[in-house]
Design an enzyme around this catalytic site. Structure first.
Site, mmCIF file in Angstrom:
data_model
loop_
_atom_site.group_PDB
_atom_site.id
_atom_site.type_symbol
_atom_site.label_atom_id
_atom_site.label_comp_id
_atom_site.label_asym_id
_atom_site.label_seq_id
_atom_site.Cartn_x
_atom_site.Cartn_y
_atom_site.Cartn_z
ATOM 1 N N THR A 104 0.841 -1.194 0.000
ATOM 2 C CA THR A 104 0.000 0.000 0.000
ATOM 3 C C THR A 104 0.877 1.246 0.000
ATOM 4 O O THR A 104 2.098 1.167 0.126
ATOM 5 C CB THR A 104 -0.922 0.024 1.234
ATOM 6 O OG1 THR A 104 -0.123 0.074 2.417
ATOM 7 C CG2 THR A 104 -1.809 -1.213 1.276
ATOM 8 N N GLU A 105 0.234 2.408 -0.126
ATOM 9 C CA GLU A 105 0.977 3.668 -0.087
ATOM 10 C C GLU A 105 1.447 3.964 1.330
ATOM 11 O O GLU A 105 0.891 3.483 2.313
ATOM 12 C CB GLU A 105 0.108 4.808 -0.621
ATOM 13 C CG GLU A 105 -1.115 5.124 0.210
ATOM 14 C CD GLU A 105 -1.901 6.296 -0.345
ATOM 15 O OE1 GLU A 105 -1.262 7.338 -0.628
ATOM 16 O OE2 GLU A 105 -3.136 6.183 -0.489
ATOM 17 N N LEU A 106 2.473 4.784 1.425
ATOM 18 C CA LEU A 106 3.066 5.164 2.702
ATOM 19 C C LEU A 106 2.579 6.558 3.089
ATOM 20 O O LEU A 106 2.494 7.444 2.246
ATOM 21 C CB LEU A 106 4.585 5.166 2.576
ATOM 22 C CG LEU A 106 5.404 5.214 3.863
ATOM 23 C CD1 LEU A 106 5.262 3.919 4.639
ATOM 24 C CD2 LEU A 106 6.868 5.463 3.530
ATOM 25 N N PHE A 107 2.247 6.744 4.355
ATOM 26 C CA PHE A 107 1.725 8.023 4.831
ATOM 27 C C PHE A 107 2.748 8.727 5.710
ATOM 28 O O PHE A 107 3.485 8.099 6.464
ATOM 29 C CB PHE A 107 0.413 7.814 5.599
ATOM 30 C CG PHE A 107 -0.737 7.470 4.713
ATOM 31 C CD1 PHE A 107 -0.968 6.152 4.353
ATOM 32 C CD2 PHE A 107 -1.566 8.452 4.208
ATOM 33 C CE1 PHE A 107 -2.024 5.826 3.520
ATOM 34 C CE2 PHE A 107 -2.622 8.139 3.385
ATOM 35 C CZ PHE A 107 -2.852 6.815 3.034
ATOM 36 N N LYS A 154 -11.217 1.468 12.547
ATOM 37 C CA LYS A 154 -10.856 2.137 13.797
ATOM 38 C C LYS A 154 -9.798 3.175 13.467
ATOM 39 O O LYS A 154 -9.258 3.210 12.352
ATOM 40 C CB LYS A 154 -10.347 1.138 14.834
ATOM 41 C CG LYS A 154 -9.195 0.268 14.353
ATOM 42 C CD LYS A 154 -8.828 -0.783 15.397
ATOM 43 C CE LYS A 154 -7.724 -1.701 14.881
ATOM 44 N NZ LYS A 154 -7.357 -2.736 15.878
ATOM 45 N N ASP A 171 -5.846 -0.521 5.729
ATOM 46 C CA ASP A 171 -5.920 -1.887 6.268
ATOM 47 C C ASP A 171 -7.112 -2.644 5.730
ATOM 48 O O ASP A 171 -7.882 -3.246 6.460
ATOM 49 C CB ASP A 171 -5.955 -1.862 7.787
ATOM 50 C CG ASP A 171 -4.558 -1.960 8.383
ATOM 51 O OD1 ASP A 171 -4.457 -2.177 9.587
ATOM 52 O OD2 ASP A 171 -3.572 -1.836 7.637
#
Length: 700
Positions: A104-107, A154, A171
């Site tokens: 997935t992409e990184l934040f 969440k 997620d």
């Protein structure tokens, strides 16, 4: 400046690559959970850093067929493309190591929980902006056919790019495409799971429930049901409909109402599309909502945002010392690096007191709205409001062991509210019933705490083993009923789960504590049945009843050929006055004039002497009531003139005697005599209710 010097040499080489060879994983761990580990990775084609998520299956799946099915489901997730959904690049199943890998992409700012903990001072406008982004992402997922449900929403699974205020749902590796065979699994975090998830029969609305818990976490900084120490305790509370204690810390009514709307039962829960149209989330570009979302601090004061906050008091949205390239992992704690020179040319002189940023402007008058209750102020307000009313409570134990209570509220204007309600000592608490009562009956002027304490005290006198004490686990159980219109059924209520006032009076004819229909007209609100009266109306009705009893005794003496005993002539009638219990003897109260419909007053030692003007008004009203009853009786008598005798079958014509039409109550008391003369079918049983005429009839 921007270099990779912070990477250790061991992290510079790939330790694993995906089947296509495009993505390579470093050995640097960004975050770790119970079943998932997040590593830093690199996309060789695009030259960007990404997040490599690795899920250990262990015993979740029992066969290669299950692995293949799960792979097909997760593979479809990479087709999801939305600005508020984390970019899902690829995924595959490592059957040899029993792992699920997805990239997935990184934040830049980590999870929403981490971001919120670092920035404790957040305006409610920003929180609404986050909520809208999350709901847009949920609406996109749920709009698919079949819908895609997250099942584990969440704040730890919502990610932030802090430099842009961008929020995305992440997620999705544990999400599933909703099918009958796939939705029947209890998956997720217990604190955020809706009741229907535990029952393993649910739809996409479980994500709305979890979204409500996310808002609660954003506001209170605590996990829902943090008061529980074991998942079994959470399960018990959720299945019994009890909301988390953190919900009762939220003071802002709009925020609390919006959260409760998300946490409603599945039949009442609304969709993401409907929540996006909710007035709570509507803020125009030119509108300023200056309420601040603060965290309750046990050691420091709660500062609120001032109405006019200069630009140089605002914190920077991005700082290289804080927003390093971390994602899905652990973040450095707050440091004093905030107190430094910023690029806008202004110095930040905010000092920290007990962990809070101090601002000189905040010591002046503030106009923010706190989200948490201030118990001292509320108690003072309740005491001020309750000083104008007199509240008493009485109770009685039923034959089945239950309790039935009456709350009496009298104000200075002579208005009396009698509220009758059942109480289950097994499931109810004084605080929950008091809260429900205030909401159902719109009793804003009376304190919930005071009523709860009075209920506790009365129950303690009836049930010695009762343990009084406030419990904040219960919430309003009938929010929809509070908005419904109150319909008066002439004191005949619909059956509730605990019974009704009329049922109680029928099964307990000798009850002295509960006095109802003779004093007014009742309304049913959930379990509560209310009768509102005025002091003058009570006196008027009692006098009317006394005259009826006097006339019925004379009628009975003429029809049956014998006289009543001296004890019956001196029969006492008890009624409750707003101040005391009065006992007015019929022989002393009414001096009946034979052959006329008038009467005179003879005050007893217990009754106040009425003035001449009051006496004339009472006589006028009683004459009107008597005439109305006579008309109703004539109509019924005309319909029964051709009724046959049960034994002989002959037609009977009824000739009313003098005074027969003078009393409704007399017919009820002389029911046996009438049965002997005319038969059971001639007894007008419905006329008994005219002894409790609606209050409106007197005022007309």
């Amino acid at each position: 400046m921007n270099n990779l010097s912070y990477l250790e040499p061991d992290y510079s080489e790939f330790v694993e690559v995906d089947p296509t060879g495009r993505y390579g994983r470093y050995n640097e761990v960004l975050g770790k959970g119970a079943s998932k580990t997040v590593y830093r990775a690199f996309d060789e084609y695009e030259g960007i850093e990404v997040a490599w998520n690795q899920v250990k299956l262990y015993d979740f799946l029992q066969s290669p067929e299950d692995l293949e099915r799960l792979y097909c489901e997760i593979h479809l997730l990479k087709t999801l493309k939305h600005k508020n959904i984390m970019k899902f690049y690829t995924s595959w199943v490592d059957t040899a190591n029993r792992n699920i890998n997805f990239v997935t992409e990184l934040f830049t700012s980590g999870t929403l929980r981490q971001y919120r903990l670092r920035h404790k001072r957040v305006n409610i406008r920003a929180m609404k902006h986050w909520c809208r982004q999350i709901l847009r992402g949920l609406h996109y997922l749920h709009s698919h056919d079949p819908p895609v449900i997250h099942r584990d929403l969440k704040c730890d699974n919502i990610f932030v790019n802090g430099n842009q205020g961008e929020v995305k749902i992440g997620d999705l590796g544990l999400a599933a495409i909703l099918r009958k065979s796939h939705a029947a699994h209890c998956v997720g975090t217990p604190e955020f799971m809706a009741p229907e998830v535990y029952e393993e029969a649910y739809n996409e609305l479980v994500d709305i429930y979890s979204f409500g818990m996310c808002i609660l976490e954003m506001v209170t900084f605590d996990y829902p049901y943090s008061e529980c120490t074991h998942p079994a305790q959470i399960y018990k509370k959720v299945m019994s409909g009890k909301k988390p204690d953190a919900l009762y810390k939220v003071k802002d009514p709009e925020v609390k109402c919006f959260i409760e709307k998300c946490l409603a039962t599945v039949s009442l829960r609304v969709s993401a599309r409907e929540l996006l149209d909710d007035p709570f989330l509507r803020i125009d570009d030119g509108e300023f909502d200056l309420r601040s979302v603060d965290m309750e601090d046990s050691v420091g004061p709660l500062y609120r945002q001032p109405h006019h906050l200069p630009d140089y008091y605002n914190y920077p949205s991005n700082s290289s010392s804080l927003n390093r390239q971390y994602s899905n992992g652990n973040y450095p704690s707050n440091s004093s690096s905030l107190n430094r020179q910023y690029s806008n040319g202004y110095n930040s002189h905010h000092e920290y007191q007990n962990g809070w940023a101090y601002n000189p402007a905040e010591t002046e008058e503030t106009h923010g709205i706190e989200l948490f209750e201030s118990r001292n102020n509320d108690d003072q307000e309740e005491e001020k409001k309750s000083g104008n009313v007199d509240i008493t409570i009485k109770g009685k134990r039923r034959d089945d062991g239950g309790l039935f209570l009456r709350l009496r509220i009298a104000d200075k204007e002579g208005r009396v509210r009698n509220i009758y309600f059942p109480f289950d000592i097994e499931t109810d608490t004084a605080l929950s019933v008091a809260t429900e009562m205030v909401a159902e009956l719109d009793m804003d002027d009376h304190g919930v705490t005071k009523i709860a304490n009075m209920i506790d005290g009365e129950i303690s006198s009836l049930v010695p083993s009762w343990r009084p004490g406030p419990e904040f686990e219960e919430c309003l159980a009938a929010a929809a009923a509070a908005n419904a219109a109150s319909i008066c059924n002439n004191c005949v209520s619909n059956r509730t789960s605990m019974g009704s006032v009329m049922d109680f009076l029928r099964t307990n004819p000798g009850a002295n504590v509960i006095q109802c229909c003779r004093n007014g007209c009742g309304e049913t609100h959930g379990r509560f049945e209310e009768i509102t009266i005025r002091e003058t109306e009570v006196r008027l009705r009692e006098l009317w009843k006394l005259q009826q009893q006097q006339e019925s005794r004379e009628l009975s003496s003429i029809d049956s050929g014998h006289n009543h005993s001296e004890e019956e002539e001196e029969e006492e009638v008890l009624y409750e006055d707003p101040e005391n219990m009065f006992s007015c003897e019929a022989g002393n109260e009414i001096n009946h004039i034979s052959g006329s419909g008038s009467f005179s007053f003879m005050p007893s030692k217990y009754c106040d002497e009425p003035s001449e003007k009051t006496e004339n008004q009472v006589q006028q009203e009683l004459r009107w009531l008597k005439a109305k009853c006579q008309i109703e009786l004539r109509d019924i008598q005309d319909e029964q003139l051709k009724t046959r005798w049960p034994e002989s079958g002959e037609e009977v014509e009824i000739s009313p005697k003098d005074g027969f039409l003078g009393s409704v109550s007399g017919l009820g008391r002389e029911e046996d005599t009438v049965k002997e003369m005319f038969g059971e079918r001639l007894v007008p049983k419905c006329l008994k209710r005219t002894t409790s005429l609606p209050v409106d009839a007197i005022d007309s």
